[in-house]
Every structure is written in C-alpha cells, then in structure tokens.
Design an enzyme around this catalytic site. Structure first.
Site, PDB file in Angstrom:
ATOM      1  N   CYS A   2      43.223 -28.370  -7.664  1.00 55.23           N
ATOM      2  CA  CYS A   2      43.149 -29.703  -8.261  1.00 55.23           C
ATOM      3  C   CYS A   2      43.694 -30.775  -7.316  1.00 55.23           C
ATOM      4  O   CYS A   2      44.617 -30.512  -6.553  1.00 55.23           O
ATOM      5  CB  CYS A   2      43.968 -29.755  -9.539  1.00 55.23           C
ATOM      6  SG  CYS A   2      43.450 -28.548 -10.745  1.00 55.23           S
ATOM      7  N   ARG A  27      39.412 -29.232  -0.971  1.00 59.38           N
ATOM      8  CA  ARG A  27      40.412 -28.348  -1.574  1.00 59.38           C
ATOM      9  C   ARG A  27      39.791 -27.381  -2.572  1.00 59.38           C
ATOM     10  O   ARG A  27      40.420 -26.407  -2.958  1.00 59.38           O
ATOM     11  CB  ARG A  27      41.481 -29.185  -2.283  1.00 59.38           C
ATOM     12  CG  ARG A  27      42.265 -30.079  -1.351  1.00 59.38           C
ATOM     13  CD  ARG A  27      43.178 -30.985  -2.123  1.00 59.38           C
ATOM     14  NE  ARG A  27      44.195 -30.229  -2.818  1.00 59.38           N
ATOM     15  CZ  ARG A  27      45.383 -29.921  -2.329  1.00 59.38           C
ATOM     16  NH1 ARG A  27      45.701 -30.311  -1.122  1.00 59.38           N
ATOM     17  NH2 ARG A  27      46.253 -29.233  -3.031  1.00 59.38           N
ATOM     18  N   TRP A  80      40.199 -27.889 -10.703  1.00 57.52           N
ATOM     19  CA  TRP A  80      39.830 -26.499 -10.426  1.00 57.52           C
ATOM     20  C   TRP A  80      40.289 -25.725 -11.661  1.00 57.52           C
ATOM     21  O   TRP A  80      41.486 -25.596 -11.912  1.00 57.52           O
ATOM     22  CB  TRP A  80      40.549 -26.018  -9.159  1.00 57.52           C
ATOM     23  CG  TRP A  80      40.128 -24.677  -8.651  1.00 57.52           C
ATOM     24  CD1 TRP A  80      39.079 -24.415  -7.812  1.00 57.52           C
ATOM     25  CD2 TRP A  80      40.748 -23.416  -8.915  1.00 57.52           C
ATOM     26  NE1 TRP A  80      39.014 -23.068  -7.553  1.00 57.52           N
ATOM     27  CE2 TRP A  80      40.018 -22.429  -8.208  1.00 57.52           C
ATOM     28  CE3 TRP A  80      41.845 -23.016  -9.673  1.00 57.52           C
ATOM     29  CZ2 TRP A  80      40.348 -21.083  -8.236  1.00 57.52           C
ATOM     30  CZ3 TRP A  80      42.177 -21.668  -9.711  1.00 57.52           C
ATOM     31  CH2 TRP A  80      41.423 -20.718  -8.995  1.00 57.52           C
ATOM     32  N   ASN A 106      48.177 -31.787 -11.967  1.00 60.95           N
ATOM     33  CA  ASN A 106      47.986 -30.562 -11.177  1.00 60.95           C
ATOM     34  C   ASN A 106      49.098 -29.608 -11.585  1.00 60.95           C
ATOM     35  O   ASN A 106      50.232 -30.031 -11.792  1.00 60.95           O
ATOM     36  CB  ASN A 106      48.153 -30.839  -9.678  1.00 60.95           C
ATOM     37  CG  ASN A 106      46.986 -31.597  -9.097  1.00 60.95           C
ATOM     38  OD1 ASN A 106      46.015 -31.859  -9.788  1.00 60.95           O
ATOM     39  ND2 ASN A 106      47.091 -31.953  -7.835  1.00 60.95           N
ATOM     40  N   GLY A 107      48.798 -28.320 -11.647  1.00 59.29           N
ATOM     41  CA  GLY A 107      49.830 -27.345 -11.993  1.00 59.29           C
ATOM     42  C   GLY A 107      49.521 -26.679 -13.319  1.00 59.29           C
ATOM     43  O   GLY A 107      48.396 -26.785 -13.834  1.00 59.29           O
ATOM     44  N   GLU A 493      41.039  -9.770   9.040  1.00 59.63           N
ATOM     45  CA  GLU A 493      40.751 -11.201   8.961  1.00 59.63           C
ATOM     46  C   GLU A 493      39.254 -11.465   9.124  1.00 59.63           C
ATOM     47  O   GLU A 493      38.678 -12.303   8.415  1.00 59.63           O
ATOM     48  CB  GLU A 493      41.569 -11.947  10.039  1.00 59.63           C
ATOM     49  CG  GLU A 493      41.161 -13.390  10.311  1.00 59.63           C
ATOM     50  CD  GLU A 493      41.251 -14.317   9.095  1.00 59.63           C
ATOM     51  OE1 GLU A 493      41.813 -13.917   8.070  1.00 59.63           O
ATOM     52  OE2 GLU A 493      40.729 -15.435   9.192  1.00 59.63           O
ATOM     53  N   LYS A 497      36.934 -13.356   6.367  1.00 62.19           N
ATOM     54  CA  LYS A 497      36.129 -14.550   6.663  1.00 62.19           C
ATOM     55  C   LYS A 497      34.699 -14.366   6.164  1.00 62.19           C
ATOM     56  O   LYS A 497      34.116 -15.248   5.565  1.00 62.19           O
ATOM     57  CB  LYS A 497      36.140 -14.740   8.184  1.00 62.19           C
ATOM     58  CG  LYS A 497      36.196 -16.068   8.768  1.00 62.19           C
ATOM     59  CD  LYS A 497      37.471 -16.853   8.704  1.00 62.19           C
ATOM     60  CE  LYS A 497      38.190 -16.903   7.415  1.00 62.19           C
ATOM     61  NZ  LYS A 497      39.535 -17.261   7.410  1.00 62.19           N
ATOM     62  N   GLU A 500      34.530 -14.515   2.355  1.00 57.69           N
ATOM     63  CA  GLU A 500      34.789 -15.859   1.826  1.00 57.69           C
ATOM     64  C   GLU A 500      33.562 -16.761   1.856  1.00 57.69           C
ATOM     65  O   GLU A 500      33.318 -17.493   0.907  1.00 57.69           O
ATOM     66  CB  GLU A 500      35.890 -16.547   2.655  1.00 57.69           C
ATOM     67  CG  GLU A 500      37.286 -16.082   2.334  1.00 57.69           C
ATOM     68  CD  GLU A 500      38.306 -16.784   3.220  1.00 57.69           C
ATOM     69  OE1 GLU A 500      39.298 -17.280   2.684  1.00 57.69           O
ATOM     70  OE2 GLU A 500      38.121 -16.833   4.454  1.00 57.69           O
ATOM     71  N   HIS A 516      39.532   8.567   6.902  1.00 58.32           N
ATOM     72  CA  HIS A 516      40.188   8.844   5.622  1.00 58.32           C
ATOM     73  C   HIS A 516      39.474   8.158   4.467  1.00 58.32           C
ATOM     74  O   HIS A 516      40.086   7.923   3.420  1.00 58.32           O
ATOM     75  CB  HIS A 516      41.657   8.419   5.681  1.00 58.32           C
ATOM     76  CG  HIS A 516      42.415   9.135   6.754  1.00 58.32           C
ATOM     77  ND1 HIS A 516      42.766  10.458   6.669  1.00 58.32           N
ATOM     78  CD2 HIS A 516      42.839   8.715   7.970  1.00 58.32           C
ATOM     79  CE1 HIS A 516      43.391  10.822   7.776  1.00 58.32           C
ATOM     80  NE2 HIS A 516      43.444   9.774   8.583  1.00 58.32           N
ATOM     81  N   LYS A 615      41.300 -24.477  -1.060  1.00 65.36           N
ATOM     82  CA  LYS A 615      41.940 -24.564   0.241  1.00 65.36           C
ATOM     83  C   LYS A 615      43.427 -24.283   0.143  1.00 65.36           C
ATOM     84  O   LYS A 615      44.011 -23.638   0.998  1.00 65.36           O
ATOM     85  CB  LYS A 615      41.703 -25.964   0.824  1.00 65.36           C
ATOM     86  CG  LYS A 615      42.321 -26.190   2.193  1.00 65.36           C
ATOM     87  CD  LYS A 615      41.638 -25.338   3.221  1.00 65.36           C
ATOM     88  CE  LYS A 615      42.281 -25.437   4.592  1.00 65.36           C
ATOM     89  NZ  LYS A 615      41.987 -24.219   5.394  1.00 65.36           N
TER      90      LYS A 615
HETATM   91  C1  G6P Z   1      43.798 -19.971   0.463  1.00 64.43           C
HETATM   92  C2  G6P Z   1      42.862 -20.447   1.548  1.00 64.43           C
HETATM   93  C3  G6P Z   1      43.016 -19.551   2.786  1.00 64.43           C
HETATM   94  C4  G6P Z   1      44.467 -19.534   3.236  1.00 64.43           C
HETATM   95  C5  G6P Z   1      45.413 -19.123   2.105  1.00 64.43           C
HETATM   96  C6  G6P Z   1      46.875 -19.363   2.474  1.00 64.43           C
HETATM   97  O1  G6P Z   1      43.403 -18.727   0.018  1.00 64.43           O
HETATM   98  O2  G6P Z   1      41.526 -20.408   1.108  1.00 64.43           O
HETATM   99  O3  G6P Z   1      42.202 -20.044   3.841  1.00 64.43           O
HETATM  100  O4  G6P Z   1      44.606 -18.646   4.298  1.00 64.43           O
HETATM  101  O5  G6P Z   1      45.148 -19.910   0.940  1.00 64.43           O
HETATM  102  O6  G6P Z   1      47.068 -20.735   2.637  1.00 64.43           O
HETATM  103  P1  G6P Z   1      48.232 -21.389   3.455  1.00 64.43           P
HETATM  104  O7  G6P Z   1      48.030 -22.855   3.288  1.00 64.43           O
HETATM  105  O8  G6P Z   1      49.523 -20.913   2.854  1.00 64.43           O
HETATM  106  O9  G6P Z   1      48.100 -20.932   4.867  1.00 64.43           O
END
Ligand code: G6P
Length: 620
Positions: A2, A27, A80, A106-107, A493, A497, A500, A516, A615
């Site tokens: 949000c 975001r 959101w 927000n929250g 990672e 990616k 995502e 395994h 984000k």
């Molecule tokens: C969300 C984002 C990721 C990010 C993670 C941690 O899941 O989509 O891209 O790596 O949060 O965020 P931060 O701001 O703590 O690195």
C-alpha cells in the site's frame, strides 16, 4: 505494498495526488483512490483507471459549467489487499459514519474485529470489509462525540490510536477543514516533503521527489499536524518533538525509465554504475583495506565478534547467503543466515559478542525490522546493509553501511542484489583485515572489486545472446537451477527471479543436493540452468551436468569465457569473465537476471509489476 500520498498547500491537489500515486505504482497494488474536500474517487486496477474516471468526471463538470476545481488539499492511496478483496468499496480512502473524517491507511489493525463489534453496538454500520474503515469510524466517533468540547482532529486521532493494536501509517483529514492533515505512524513508513508553503506527505520518497528533496521522516509512535504554513510533530503521548530536515541525494531521473522498456532492464543495465557507487571512497587499493565509516564507531566490538547472524527476506536473503561465505572465508567469523520471518519467532541463544546484520534494499521490510528489534531486546549489536537512506531499519540499527545503489523501482530486485554482495564483500575484507587477512590477500580482493564494474559491463554487451537463449526456453514449464559453493545461493536467486516475473516454476538447488531428489524430475522437457564458472568446484559441476545430460535433460550453463570443455557438452551457454572465486556471484548473477527478464518479456508479462508481489513488504 500500500502507498500513501497527501498534499496540503496552495496548488490544485488532484494532479499532485495522482502523480504521487503513479510514482508509488512500483510498490505493487490492486486498487487506488483519493479524496479532496469536493471530490472522492476509487477504482479497482491501476492509477490510469483512476485518472480516467477523474478525467471523465472533470469533463462532465465542465459541461455543467461548474466552477474550476480548486481543492488544495487531499489524501490518496494505492491498496494491496489484505483484509477483503480488491474491490472499489474496499479501496481507500475510507470515511467514518458521517463521511466527514476520511483516512488512508497502510498496515494492519490487528484488533479491528473487536473495535468493529463495539462500534456496531453503538450504531455504526460498515461499507467495506477492511480494518482501515474501522479506524476511520473510530476516529470520527471520538471527533464528533467531543466536538462540543472543541475536540481537535489530532486529539481524536490519538485517542483512537490508543485503542488500536497493530501497525499503521495514516493520513486523516476532516473534509470540512481539509487544509489540516493529521498523519501518524507505527510500523509503517511515512515522510513529509517540505516545500514552500506546502507539504507533500507520502509513504515513500519517490512520490515526493518531483516537488522537493527536503524530507522529514516521522518516527514510530509520532503524529504530525500538517497545514500549508506549519508542521508540528508530537509523540503519541503529546510530547512536542523537534524535527530535522534530511536532504535526498537522488533525483527524479532515478525513478524514471529513461528510454528503457522496463525498470528491470534499466536497473540491470545500471549494474556497473551501481558497483562504482557502492564502492566509491571505500576502497584503499594501496593497502588492501576497506574504509566503512558507518561501522567505525563499533570497530572494537566487531574485532571481538564471536558470531554474526544475517537476517533478510527474498533476494536480500540470498545476498546474505553469499555474504556468509565471504565473511567466513575472509574474516573467519562464523556466520548464520536466516530468513527474517523465522528468526523473529524463535528463542535467540546468542552470547553478547554476537551481532545481527539486516540486509535490506527498502529498509522497511516488516519481518527484517522486527528481527532487528528482537535482537536489540536481547542486547545484541545490530547492523544494517541498507539501500534506502533514512529508512526505518537504517535508523534503528546501531551501525551500518548504505548501498548507495539509488532507488530500485522494479519489483524483482536486481541492482540492489549486486550492490548487497559488493557491500558484504567489502565488510568481509574490512572485518578480515582486523582479524588476520593479509595485506596481499586484501589487495588482491579490492583490486578485483575495483575491476568489477568493467567486468559486469562486458557481460551486458552480450545481452542479445542471452536474450536468444531465454527466448528459446521461454515455453518451458519447469526449470532447475543448480550451483555450488559461492554459486549455490546464486542458483536460488536465479530461480526466484524467474518465478517472480515469468511465473515459470523454477527451483534452485545446491548442485550436490541434486541426487537427493530433483534429479528424479529430469527429462527432455525439463531444462537445467547450471552455474559452472572455472573455480574450485568446477569438476563437481561438470559431473552434475553429465548426470543431467545422461537423462536427456537440456542444460544451459553459465561458464567462464573461453571454456570450450563445457561449451561443447551443453545445449546453450552464457559466458562471464574470469574473476576471484569468492567474487564470482557478482558476475554469474547478471546473465541469470537478464535470462529471467527476457523470459518474462517473451511470455508477455509486465515484468515491472509481477502479479501479487510487492516491492516492499511492510506487513507480516
Ligand atoms: C520483496 C521484494 C523482493 C525483496 C524482498 C526483501 O519480496 O519483492 O525483491 O528482495 O521483498 O526486500 P528488502 O527491501 O528488505 O530488501
């Protein structure tokens, strides 16, 4: 997640609110809305949909020869969904019973059901399923009950907040006295941009930057009364606070695409510059040292560390896993890495010589923040590797290092990951030089770090070759990513990616674990991406690749440039230049980021706004 924007000043509020919401789109959100003293709009979907409905209404008003709109204050929100589906009625702003007090939030209000029941008993009925509407009613009930006693909106807000359990960043106004906006914060960021005779309030600086770079950060447990001519900040227990104005050191261009099709591609392409910025002024090539001013004050404690615990979420967690290997190898300190959402709920059995290091791009991730707070409660030294200057984690940790990677807009983190690894490598050398890493080793590492921007730039010049490979595999339904030692976290990672932004199922595994379990899935339609640069585990990676080939699994390999041995045995290669083994993740991750990007694009998705993702995850 949000986002909040609010404005009070002398200009027309609606365009400022809409532009602010657009700046917060990255975001992640599913509906949007705004209210001024004369207008209120909500829309499901994106800010463009909200803008279109406003434009349609404006032209109607013009036809009706209504006066030109002159609202100079208002509050706005991107939502959101947490409580209730993403519908128009659940979108913010929300109003109290008399539609006089309006709020964006927000929250999460944890005790909203309890509060809702007691308000219902007093005759309130609710339009939405949200916890936020309950708070709007609660504030209005305090406000109107005491209006005879000239109760101010700020008093009503603080009385209501005293009844609330949970997290909030809120902006509230009385539609009949709109120029005064009351904002408050507990666990959800809010900042106030200071202009000439105006204030732009937002949950994120990117919504403010086009108006001002002067920012006041609200702390948890504070509220502010903001009017065009005045900003007054108090604690929730009504103690007056003095505030300082911070200056943001990035510019509007940093949050614009600058000709790239997507922010994600722009941010991958910024890799070399980001690495330069993160290292600037911190590396002493002549003595093999690293200078980290943010840690200097705690140098003695760091020299005596018995253990370091890295806490982080998502991509930052995988950067932490690379950091563990670097710090253990170079500084000889045992390092644990834990997902923050797990760390914060378990019993912490650490001695006083343990430090807890948060790695976070946003500096606002709720679980990472609460982990730091838990560590503090235990009396442990808390550190941060944080990109966003002035963020909550940056302010609450005892010491830390800023990434200086500039704002990251693409939801899938790319440039921040590179920068996090580089900063962790610098921390490893810094700690190592205190604890027996030789000058010769220090020099070799920092020399290679200084080379790194050019090496990354070299990979980026081959992006079209990577695009070709990605396009070829874009129709796959599953993929396995494997890597070993320094590149085991990179495999995880890389798979994250791809998931995502392309919604293609991908799993990352340390290559040694393949036998395994995952090898059972290998078949001709199940490609594996193997990270196999020339390093100390190269032969083991070659064996793992052979085992996949023996089962007719297609293999794409990330190899060191000029590796003809592997090139002849796999289906496709993506090359990286040679570097120090410990630093290789800085290079091997780049083709994986580009690969994920091009697969996402080939599958027709908006890679900057992946579905369901946010984000910055500011709720638990
Ligand atoms: C969300 C984002 C990721 C990010 C993670 C941690 O899941 O989509 O891209 O790596 O949060 O965020 P931060 O701001 O703590 O690195």
């Amino acid at each position: 997640m949000c986002g909040i924007v609010a404005y009070t000043g002398s200009r027309s509020a609606v365009p400022i609110l809409l532009d602010g919401l657009t700046a917060l789109e990255y975001r992640g959100y599913d509906s949007a809305g705004l209210v001024t003293s004369t207008r209120m709009y909500k829309e499901v979907g994106n800010v463009a949909a909200l803008r279109a409905c406003l434009d349609a209404d404006t032209s109607l008003r013009k036809k009706g020869k209504e006066k030109k709109e002159q609202d100079t204050a208002g509050i706005a929100h991107t939502r959101w969904a947490t409580h209730g589906e993403p519908t128009k009625v659940n979108a913010h702003p929300h109003a109290g019973r008399d539609e006089r007090v309006w709020l964006v939030h927000n929250g999460i209000i944890e005790n909203y059901l309890e509060l809702k029941q007691s308000l219902e008993a007093a005759g309130h009925s609710f339009r939405s399923d949200t916890d936020s509407e309950v708070l709007a009613h609660l504030i209005e009930s305090h406000y109107t009950k005491k209006r005879a006693e000239k109760h101010t909106l700020a008093q009503a807000v603080t009385e209501a907040l005293a009844q609330v359990r949970g997290t909030y960043g809120i902006a509230v106004f009385d539609r009949k006295q709109p120029s005064e906006i009351v904002v408050a914060r507990m666990g959800s960021p809010l900042l106030i941009g200071v202009g000439a005779g105006e204030y732009v309030i937002a949950s994120d600086a990117s919504a403010v930057i086009r108006h001002t770079r002067d920012i006041v950060y609200l702390n948890d447990g504070e509220y502010a009364i903001v009017s065009p001519s005045n900003l007054a900040i108090y604690s929730l227990s009504h103690e007056k606070k003095t505030h300082t104005i911070d200056h943001i050191d990035w510019a509007l261009e940093d949050v614009q695409k600058q000709g790239y099709e997507h922010f994600m591609l722009k941010e991958i392409m910024e890799g070399p510059e980001v690495l330069r910025a993160s290292a600037r002024g911190r590396i002493k090539a002549s003595s093999g040292d690293v200078v980290l001013g943010g840690l200097a004050e705690h140098a003695d404690a760091l020299r005596g560390l018995s253990r370091l615990v890295i806490v982080a979420c998502g991509t930052a967690y995988y950067a932490g896993c690379v950091g563990k290997r670097l710090i253990e190898e170079l500084a000889g300190i045992p390092v644990e890495v834990e997902v923050a959402s797990e760390f914060r709920h378990r019993r912490l059995l650490y001695d006083r010589n343990t430090a807890v290091l948060a790695v976070t791009q946003s500096g606002e991730t709720a679980d990472t923040l609460w982990s730091i707070r838990e560590a503090k409660k235990q009396g442990l030294l808390t550190l941060g590797v944080v990109n966003t200057v002035g963020s909550t984690i940056a302010r609450e940790t005892d010491a830390g290092v800023y990434n200086h990677a500039g704002p990251e807009i693409g939801v899938a983190s790319t440039k921040a990951f590179l920068s996090q690894i580089e900063v962790l490598a610098m921390i490893a050398v810094y700690l190592g030089r205190m604890r027996g890493l030789s000058e010769r080793e220090g020099k070799a590492l920092v020399a290679e770090l200084l080379q790194m921007p050019d090496l990354v730039a070299e990979i980026l010049t081959h992006k079209d070759a990577i695009k070709e490979v990605a396009t070829h595999y874009a129709d796959a339904t599953n993929m396995l990513y494997i890597g070993r030692h320094m590149n085991a976290p990179v495999a995880l990672e890389g798979a994250l990616k791809l998931k995502e932004i392309s919604y293609l199922h991908a799993e990352g595994y340390p290559a040694g674990e393949m036998k395994h379990g995952p090898i059972a899935m290998i078949e001709p339609s199940f490609p594996t991406l193997a990270i196999a640069p020339r390093d100390s585990v190269y032969d083991k990676m070659v064996s793992a690749i052979e085992e996949i080939r023996a089962r007719k699994g297609p293999v794409i390999a990330v190899v060191t440039r000029g590796d003809t041995e592997l090139a002849g045995r796999v289906d496709a290669i993506m090359e990286v230049p040679e570097t120090h083994e410990l630093l290789s993740p800085l290079l091997t991750v780049v083709p994986l980021q580009l690969f994920a990007y091009y697969v996402g694009v080939a599958r027709g998705y908006n890679v900057d706004r992946p579905r369901n993702l946010a984000k910055s995850v500011t709720v638990e």
